[in-house]
Design a protein around this motif. Sequence first.
Motif, PDB file in Angstrom:
ATOM      1  N   THR A 251      41.183  25.443  42.648  1.00  0.00           N
ATOM      2  CA  THR A 251      39.843  25.141  43.480  1.00  0.00           C
ATOM      3  C   THR A 251      40.099  23.715  44.113  1.00  0.00           C
ATOM      4  O   THR A 251      40.104  22.646  43.374  1.00  0.00           O
ATOM      5  N   TRP A 253      38.512  20.461  46.309  1.00  0.00           N
ATOM      6  CA  TRP A 253      37.343  19.855  46.363  1.00  0.00           C
ATOM      7  C   TRP A 253      37.229  19.539  47.952  1.00  0.00           C
ATOM      8  O   TRP A 253      37.472  18.548  48.484  1.00  0.00           O
ATOM      9  N   SER A 256      34.017  23.611  51.719  1.00  0.00           N
ATOM     10  CA  SER A 256      33.667  24.721  51.487  1.00  0.00           C
ATOM     11  C   SER A 256      33.425  25.172  50.075  1.00  0.00           C
ATOM     12  O   SER A 256      33.093  26.034  49.573  1.00  0.00           O
ATOM     13  N   THR A 257      33.799  23.958  48.986  1.00  0.00           N
ATOM     14  CA  THR A 257      33.359  24.055  47.957  1.00  0.00           C
ATOM     15  C   THR A 257      32.574  23.187  46.949  1.00  0.00           C
ATOM     16  O   THR A 257      32.191  23.071  46.174  1.00  0.00           O
ATOM     17  N   GLU A 258      31.906  22.479  48.153  1.00  0.00           N
ATOM     18  CA  GLU A 258      30.821  21.437  47.521  1.00  0.00           C
ATOM     19  C   GLU A 258      29.591  22.295  47.022  1.00  0.00           C
ATOM     20  O   GLU A 258      29.356  23.008  47.842  1.00  0.00           O
ATOM     21  N   HIS A 260      29.168  24.241  44.993  1.00  0.00           N
ATOM     22  CA  HIS A 260      29.287  25.866  44.568  1.00  0.00           C
ATOM     23  C   HIS A 260      28.775  26.342  43.178  1.00  0.00           C
ATOM     24  O   HIS A 260      28.537  27.300  43.043  1.00  0.00           O
ATOM     25  N   ASN A 305      28.593  28.474  50.042  1.00  0.00           N
ATOM     26  CA  ASN A 305      29.482  27.982  49.367  1.00  0.00           C
ATOM     27  C   ASN A 305      29.936  28.641  47.763  1.00  0.00           C
ATOM     28  O   ASN A 305      30.923  28.854  47.551  1.00  0.00           O
ATOM     29  N   HIS A 306      28.533  28.690  47.169  1.00  0.00           N
ATOM     30  CA  HIS A 306      28.502  29.346  45.996  1.00  0.00           C
ATOM     31  C   HIS A 306      29.224  30.885  46.076  1.00  0.00           C
ATOM     32  O   HIS A 306      30.107  31.156  45.082  1.00  0.00           O
ATOM     33  N   LYS A 309      33.019  30.886  46.645  1.00  0.00           N
ATOM     34  CA  LYS A 309      33.900  30.772  45.572  1.00  0.00           C
ATOM     35  C   LYS A 309      33.881  31.609  44.612  1.00  0.00           C
ATOM     36  O   LYS A 309      34.975  31.974  44.177  1.00  0.00           O
ATOM     37  N   SER A 314      37.064  30.796  48.870  1.00  0.00           N
ATOM     38  CA  SER A 314      37.224  29.511  49.205  1.00  0.00           C
ATOM     39  C   SER A 314      38.528  28.934  48.176  1.00  0.00           C
ATOM     40  O   SER A 314      38.218  27.357  48.211  1.00  0.00           O
ATOM     41  N   ILE A 315      39.086  29.745  47.554  1.00  0.00           N
ATOM     42  CA  ILE A 315      39.922  29.108  46.593  1.00  0.00           C
ATOM     43  C   ILE A 315      41.257  29.572  47.001  1.00  0.00           C
ATOM     44  O   ILE A 315      41.618  30.381  47.921  1.00  0.00           O
TER      45      ILE A 315
END
Length: 323
Positions: A251, A253, A256-258, A260, A305-306, A309, A314-315
């Motif tokens: 993951t 940071w 796209s992962t803010e 999430h 984003n949630h 992830k 997004s990983i």
Amino acid sequence: MTMLGMPPSRPRRDPVDGPIAFTGGHHFTLQGDTGIEKLAQEATAPLSVILQVTKRCDFDCSFCSETLQMPDPTMRELDTIHGNLAGTKRVFLSGGEPLLRRDFPDIVDLYQDFIIGVPTNATRGVELAEHLAGKVAYVNIGFDGPRSIFARVRGDYDKAIRGAKAMIGYGLPVSLSAVVLRSTLHGLPYLLQIADVFDAGKLKLILPLRKGNALGLDEREFIGLEEARDVFDRLTELRATHDWRPAVRMTPWTESTEGHMVVVEPNGLAQAWPVYDRSNLFLPLGNLLKEPITTIWERYPYKANHLAKYLGASIQTADRPVV
């Protein structure tokens, strides 16, 4: 056959619900061709919520972001939160170290109508594994490398190993997660081999965030995305070479992962995490002791984003680069 002849742990909730399925003990997958943006517009609740049932912990990890203490929620408060989480598919019963609560088996029983994940350091695994078997979808054990690395950055390696073995012995599906520091990079191949010996479903790599104990880390311990990508690529090459079976995930940071994660603190406060321009990385959303998650979800600004992830979009995986 598992310890005492017990069957493998399985979630009670129907794992398939509309376009999203819960598969393999560890993952959500998207069924059909519905896009994440469309799902985000249509969703009425988060896919997964992290509920901190305590802030207490018996370790003092060098990178820990959760260093501020607060009272544990009572069972009555946890029951209220449980009711207000209706619509959520999975709940991580988290901490701190959740297994420090002596009533943790009762909390697991209370949340049986959700898919349950348990992030843990496994130090109380010997005592509690039997009580979690058949009730928890999987346990995610924080594990950063072989003994010398583990002892330096996390705590008692041998106690964690005993707990992990007990959980595996009772048929609990296991994954491992590690916070990646520059000084621990050399231990990652050994960690992946440990994950393979444990028959872990995955090894999740996490880059540290500057909060809590991590504020005291030397700046050199933080690696950038390009270096993280190179480390990940070398590790996946070794995985293929040695036929190690756990999936490897990372993951990053990034934009796209803010935000999430939806994290619920012991006082019921639901927050988006990590939000980079906030000093504590938390964005308050509402309180689950006072209102339902469906109302909180309406004001949550990181819906796409949630879902991205937790649906793995997004990983970084072996076939998907950091974005």
